[in-house]
Design a protein around this motif. Structure first.
Motif, short mmCIF file in Angstrom:
data_model
loop_
_atom_site.label_atom_id
_atom_site.label_comp_id
_atom_site.label_asym_id
_atom_site.label_seq_id
_atom_site.Cartn_x
_atom_site.Cartn_y
_atom_site.Cartn_z
N VAL A 196 0.66 -9.05 -5.92
CA VAL A 196 0.23 -8.16 -5.03
C VAL A 196 -0.04 -8.94 -3.74
CG1 VAL A 196 -0.75 -6.01 -4.15
CG2 VAL A 196 -0.18 -6.36 -6.52
N GLN B 77 -0.58 -8.51 1.03
CA GLN B 77 -0.26 -7.56 2.19
C GLN B 77 0.25 -8.54 3.44
OE1 GLN B 77 -2.84 -3.79 4.33
NE2 GLN B 77 -3.74 -5.54 3.22
N CYS C 234 3.92 -7.29 9.69
CA CYS C 234 5.23 -7.53 9.97
C CYS C 234 5.47 -7.67 11.70
CB CYS C 234 6.18 -6.44 9.55
SG CYS C 234 6.00 -6.34 7.58
N ILE D 170 3.08 -4.10 5.70
CA ILE D 170 3.78 -3.98 4.07
C ILE D 170 2.92 -4.42 3.17
CG2 ILE D 170 5.55 -4.48 2.82
CD1 ILE D 170 6.15 -2.53 4.73
N ARG E 162 3.23 -5.64 -0.76
CA ARG E 162 4.26 -5.78 -1.66
C ARG E 162 3.96 -6.13 -3.07
NH1 ARG E 162 8.97 -9.80 0.45
NH2 ARG E 162 9.37 -7.86 1.68
N HIS F 246 5.21 -7.34 -6.53
CA HIS F 246 6.36 -8.27 -7.18
C HIS F 246 6.01 -8.15 -8.75
CE1 HIS F 246 9.41 -11.38 -6.97
NE2 HIS F 246 8.81 -11.93 -7.93
N THR G 148 10.55 -5.55 -7.07
CA THR G 148 9.94 -5.70 -6.07
C THR G 148 9.94 -4.23 -5.34
OG1 THR G 148 10.45 -8.01 -5.93
CG2 THR G 148 9.57 -6.80 -3.87
N ASP H 102 8.10 -2.47 -1.83
CA ASP H 102 7.33 -2.64 -0.64
C ASP H 102 6.70 -1.16 -0.46
OD1 ASP H 102 8.03 -5.22 -0.39
OD2 ASP H 102 9.51 -5.07 1.24
N ASP I 12 4.56 0.66 2.66
CA ASP I 12 4.36 1.01 4.10
C ASP I 12 2.92 1.39 4.36
OD1 ASP I 12 4.07 1.12 6.78
OD2 ASP I 12 6.00 1.29 7.40
N PHE J 287 3.57 -13.39 1.29
CA PHE J 287 5.03 -13.43 1.83
C PHE J 287 5.02 -13.10 3.26
CE2 PHE J 287 3.39 -8.96 1.00
CZ PHE J 287 4.08 -8.27 2.01
N CYS K 102 7.32 -10.85 6.55
CA CYS K 102 8.28 -9.49 6.66
C CYS K 102 8.79 -9.63 7.84
CB CYS K 102 7.71 -8.36 6.04
SG CYS K 102 5.99 -7.84 6.71
#
Length: 608
Positions: A474, A476, A479, A485, A487, A489, A575, A577, A579, A606, A608
């Motif tokens: 997990v 954040q 973007c 976001i 995420r 996974h 996965t 996502d 918001d 990650f 985005c």
């Protein structure tokens, strides 16, 4: 100036000088007296401190010995020790109850040590006077065994007899815990700090259990049927077929308590219930929930655990019992196999009807895998085995073959891990369930963190989740488009050896006419991710086909349903996502539903 004038002035000033000279002896004498008083007070305080130290040191081994005898049900043999103990603790308390000690507590830089010593001495004395002395006075009738069943029954009068002592002890320990918590240990010198730490640890170890007993004991006779029969429904989950609440609902036992005697009055399995009507399902489950968890949610007893909400699962279960079994139990308790292993540590091994033994070491393998291999073509024999295991374990507890402290610890541990969950229509029982940590919970945010929930659900009709291992990552990110976001996974691995597939029972692989046309040996799970209220699901993707993916809601929570299909020896992903742009910027925590093999949760980086 004449001589006469000089004499008059001299006459006026001379007495004044004589008076000042005469004050000095009094001032000096007063200072000497003050020093004597202060020195005496200091000596008195020092002597008192030594008395406190010696008395408490003498009390410590006596307190340990008395505690062991009470817990062993041998309080009657501790009377002489408790008399001596009370003398020592009273002497320690009295040594701090003098004016000199009170004045010395106001001395900057040192007084806080004397305050701490006084609080400790007073707290220990109160605990001995109001908890230990009355407990020993009850003799051997006070021990954990008072709550222990004998031949299927609990002695209700024995519980009533110990109520005053439990109440007094609980109050004394809670007050001691509160008083000791006011001490600033960082400001104390080493020996005093060590003493405070030891007493705080001793009280902290005992107080929660006594506080629970103080709350439980007065209502326990009623719960055990003192005022009329009470019904409790035990649902044993099978986490080899994982569900958000823990596992598919398997063996079910209705237990009735009447005048302290607790017995099994009905026993069945989730498979033996008929499907309910659409009207029944719609009256108990919202349209949104039915869309999210799919058929047969709300229709089939085995799948009442498709929701992570224990109160919803309990309502469906008791209602199905009411419509099909003629009994509507107020209290429903869900127990997963891992919780059973904890309880088996308290009961010891259980002899089963087929001659095998159920232990804390073999229960998971025996109940979730081996039974399907042994009775590969006979689901009735499987159900009989589960019924035997559940019934024999219950009988072992009710016959008194249980270590009560270990049993309490097992239930507490299982509750913390949400492996034992309960819900009751009785307000008193529901309050106790909440206090014991058995009511479960969904994700909860804090002032500094959002919390997401991750739950798994088999959607194959198999017992392949015995071979499921997974990792949750997990993170954040902010973007480029300006949104934030979170995420999630999820990687699921099927650890089944491909070479072992052909030898598995179809009840394990789920390939026997399940209608999904899934290759034998594959596992298929839905992953449910609960987003914080106010957020939204932005995307669902994965390394396997996401045709069954779904974005819905469970009341205030936006929920994403992803899909993972993994062949033996393979790992696949889903996965999701989320918001969280509308929400305050916070860190992210993860709550994971109870599983046979609990996933590792890691941080995900990650962009985005």
């Amino acid at each position: 100036m004449t001589d006469e004038t000089y004499r008059r002035r001299s006459d006026r000033t001379a007495p004044s000088r004589r008076k000042r000279r005469r004050r000095w002896p009094w001032v000096v004498g007063g200072l000497v007296l003050l020093l004597v008083v202060v020195g005496g007070a200091a000596a008195w305080v020092a002597s008192s401190a030594l008395t406190v130290k010696s008395e408490l040191e003498a009390a410590q081994p006596l307190l340990s010995s008395v505690k062991e005898k009470v817990l062993a049900g041998e309080a009657g043999s501790a009377q002489s020790e408790v008399d001596e103990l009370a003398e020592h603790t009273t002497a320690a308390k009295d040594a701090t109850a003098n004016p000199a000690w009170a004045l010395a507590e106001a001395v900057p830089g040192f007084g806080q040590n004397l305050s701490a010593v006084r609080i400790v001495a007073t707290s220990v004395s109160s605990v001995v006077d109001d908890a230990v002395v009355p407990a020993v006075a009850l003799g051997d009738s006070l021990s954990p065994a008072v709550f222990k069943p004998v031949d299927g029954a609990v002695n209700l009068q024995a519980i009533r007899d110990v109520l005053p002592v439990i109440d007094s002890a609980g109050s004394a320990l809670t007050q001691a815990k509160s008083d000791i918590s006011t001490i600033d240990s960082d400001a104390l010198i080493g020996p005093v700090k060590n003493a405070v730490t030891q007493i705080d640890s001793l009280v902290g170890d005992v107080e929660p259990a006594i506080a629970t007993a103080k709350e439980l004991a007065p209502v326990l006779p009623g719960l055990l049927g003192a005022d009329g029969p009470r019904n409790y429904l035990l649902i044993f989950e099978n986490s080899a077929e994982v569900r958000p609440l823990g596992g598919i609902a398997g063996a079910q036992i209705l237990v009735t308590a009447d005048q302290g005697r607790v017995s099994i009055t009905q026993q069945t399995s989730g498979r033996e219930f008929d499907f309910e009507s659409e009207e029944f399902a719609n009256s108990h489950v919202s349209k949104e929930d039915r869309a999210l968890f799919l058929v047969p949610f709300g229709l089939q007893s085995q799948n009442n655990t498709l929701t992570p909400r224990v109160e919803v699962a309990a309502d469906l279960t008791r209602s199905m019992w009411g419509s099909q079994r003629g009994v509507t139990p107020d209290t429903v308790i869900f127990i997963d196999p891992t919780a059973l292993t904890y309880i088996l540590e308290a009961t010891g091994s259980i002899d089963l009807a087929d001659g095998s033994k159920l232990t804390s070491e073999n229960a998971i393998d025996l109940l979730l895998n081996s039974v399907y291999q042994t009775y590969s073509d006979d689901p009735d024999a499987q159900d009989a085995f589960f019924a035997s295991a559940a019934g024999e374990m219950f009988s072992s507890v009710m016959s008194g073959n249980v270590d009560v402290p270990k049993f309490v610890s097992a239930v507490q541990r299982a509750g913390e891990e949400r492996r034992i969950l309960a819900s009751s229509l009785d307000e008193t029982v529901q309050g106790l369930i909440g206090d014991a940590g058995l009511a479960g919970r969904l994700p909860l945010g804090t002032d500094t963190a959002h919390e997401i929930g991750v739950y798994y659900s088999d959607y194959l009709g198999s017992k392949m989740d015995y071979y499921l291992r997974s990792t949750i990552e997990v993170g954040q990110a902010q973007c480029a488009a300006g949104n934030r976001i979170v995420r999630v996974h999820i990687t699921a691995s099927n650890i089944l050896d491909p070479a072992a597939v052909d030898g598995l029972s179809p009840y394990i692989t789920g390939a026997g006419g399940n209608g999904f046309k899934i290759t034998q040996g594959d596992l298929r799970v839905f992953t449910y991710v609960y987003a914080p209220p106010g957020a939204s699901i932005a995307a669902i993707a994965g390394s396997t086909d996401q045709e069954a993916a779904f974005t819905g809601s469970d009341r205030e929570y936006p929920v994403a349903r992803g899909v993972i299909l993994a062949a033996p020896g393979e790992s696949q992903t889903a996965t999701i996502d989320i918001d969280v742009t509308p929400l305050p910027e916070k860190s992210v925590q993860t709550l994971v539903g109870p599983m046979l093999a609990q996933p590792d949760v890691k941080e995900l980086a990650f962009s985005c």
